[in-house]
Design an enzyme around this catalytic site. Structure first.
Site, PDB file in Angstrom:
ATOM      1  CD  GLU A 134      -2.958  -3.572   5.935  1.00  7.15           C
ATOM      2  OE1 GLU A 134      -4.132  -3.335   5.638  1.00  7.15           O
ATOM      3  OE2 GLU A 134      -2.245  -4.320   5.251  1.00  7.15           O
ATOM      4  NE  ARG A 162      -5.051  -8.264  -6.661  1.00  4.31           N
ATOM      5  CZ  ARG A 162      -6.015  -7.664  -7.336  1.00  4.31           C
ATOM      6  NH1 ARG A 162      -5.927  -7.522  -8.641  1.00  4.31           N
ATOM      7  NH2 ARG A 162      -7.076  -7.205  -6.718  1.00  4.31           N
ATOM      8  CG  HIS A 222      -1.705  -1.227   1.407  1.00  4.01           C
ATOM      9  ND1 HIS A 222      -2.630  -1.659   0.488  1.00  4.01           N
ATOM     10  CD2 HIS A 222      -1.710  -2.156   2.399  1.00  4.01           C
ATOM     11  CE1 HIS A 222      -3.177  -2.791   0.915  1.00  4.01           C
ATOM     12  NE2 HIS A 222      -2.628  -3.114   2.063  1.00  4.01           N
ATOM     13  CG  HIS A 262       1.003  -6.753   3.465  1.00  3.26           C
ATOM     14  ND1 HIS A 262       1.244  -5.449   3.095  1.00  3.26           N
ATOM     15  CD2 HIS A 262      -0.342  -6.925   3.326  1.00  3.26           C
ATOM     16  CE1 HIS A 262       0.111  -4.856   2.769  1.00  3.26           C
ATOM     17  NE2 HIS A 262      -0.870  -5.734   2.886  1.00  3.26           N
TER      18      HIS A 262
END
Length: 326
Positions: free
Chosen positions: A122, A200, A105, A180
């Site tokens: 996150e 992605r 991200h 991740h």
């Protein structure tokens, strides 16, 4: 104007190619006719999926409408001054029946420039893990961008990724930029910035029911990735019964674990923020201003800034993630 009170929201269910059934079998949430359910969005200010109140006098109103109406009374004056009418956190449950794609991200700066959005930092709390479950967080050695590309182009990217064995109760903090993926067999609670931007990188050559591979974002990811190596990727914490244990503290959120066998009282009068409880085990009742709000595993509840004191009462014990912005 209705007075604010502890708010529950209608769950938003997301069908995902890698999803399974634990949302239903473990969290007891009915996702209806979806083939499977990979994610639920429990509290969301993302424009395409804004949460709607499910309880009390404000039932049916959206989180966006509440922000416009109540402003700092809902989220805290400092939080409102910074984020305005966008709720700053997104709360999810994720059921990985198969490995998610390897992804990354962007940070705030890159996301603002490319997407006029917040970045996405996150954290994950592992609710349940099948035996042998793993996940990927970061690299197992420092790389240059060219070294990364060489591994990617030769089909050997997984050789340089850091793989972790995972059990229930594990915590991972994932700042924007950290490559991740959640491995199969994991049920996770995720607390993140309000952003739905994912690059992605690799999707294990999967195809959907029409035979199509999902889109990759190879070029976009290059500027987003943090190529450094870190000594630890799993968050260390010391579990304590009947204590508030800090798990993660960052500019975007602070999250604590409350693992209680008995009731407790919380005083938030010195905190200029909303508070979110994510119940990951057991059940309890929130008592405030003479009213009671039952909460069970899989529920999330938002305490507006105007609520400064609550009693949490339980007969079974409970485990909750407590999140706010400092």
């Amino acid at each position: 104007m209705s007075a604010l009170y502890p708010l529950k929201f209608k769950t938003i269910y997301k069908d995902k190619i890698w999803g399974g059934n634990k949302i239903k079998t473990y969290l007891h949430k009915d996702f209806g006719s979806l083939p499977n359910c990979g994610e639920t969005w429990e509290i969301s200010g993302v424009k395409s999926d804004v949460s709607v109140v499910a309880n009390g006098a404000l039932e049916g109103e959206s989180l966006a409408e509440l922000l416009e109406k109540f402003k700092g009374e809902l989220v805290g004056e400092k939080v409102y001054a910074h984020f305005g009418n966008i709720f700053p956190l997104l709360i999810k449950f994720i059921d990985a029946n198969e490995d998610l794609s390897i992804q990354v991200h962007p940070n705030d700066e890159l996301a603002k420039k490319r997407h006029n959005s917040f970045g996405k930092t996150e954290m994950w709390y592992v609710i349940q893990a099948d035996p042998g479950s793993t996940l990927i967080a970061g690299f197992n050695k420092e790389l240059t961008q060219q070294e990364y590309l060489d591994k990617f182009n030769s089909g050997h990217l997984t050789d340089v990724l850091n793989k972790e064995d995972v059990k229930a109760g594990d915590v991972f903090f994932l700042p924007a930029g950290r490559v991740h993926t959640i491995g199969k067999g994991l049920l996770i609670a995720e607390i993140q910035q309000t952003s739905d931007i994912t690059y992605r990188i690799y999707d294990f050559d999967r195809v959907d029911d029409k035979g199509n591979k999902r889109e990759l974002h190879t070029e976009e990811a290059l500027a987003a990735i943090d190529y450094k190596h870190y000594p630890e990727y799993k968050t260390r914490y010391q579990p304590e019964k009947n204590e508030t244990v800090k798990l993660v503290s960052c500019p975007y959120f602070t999250t604590n674990l409350l693992d209680f066998t008995t009731g407790t009282t919380k005083d938030y009068s010195n905190l200029d923020s909303f508070v979110i409880y994510v119940c990951v085990e057991g059940e309890f009742t929130v008592k405030t201003n003479g009213d009671e709000y039952p909460v069970k595993m899989g529920d999330c509840i938002l305490l507006p800034k105007t609520i400064s004191n609550v009693q949490l009462e339980t007969t079974t014990g409970f485990k909750i993630l407590e999140s706010y912005i400092e």
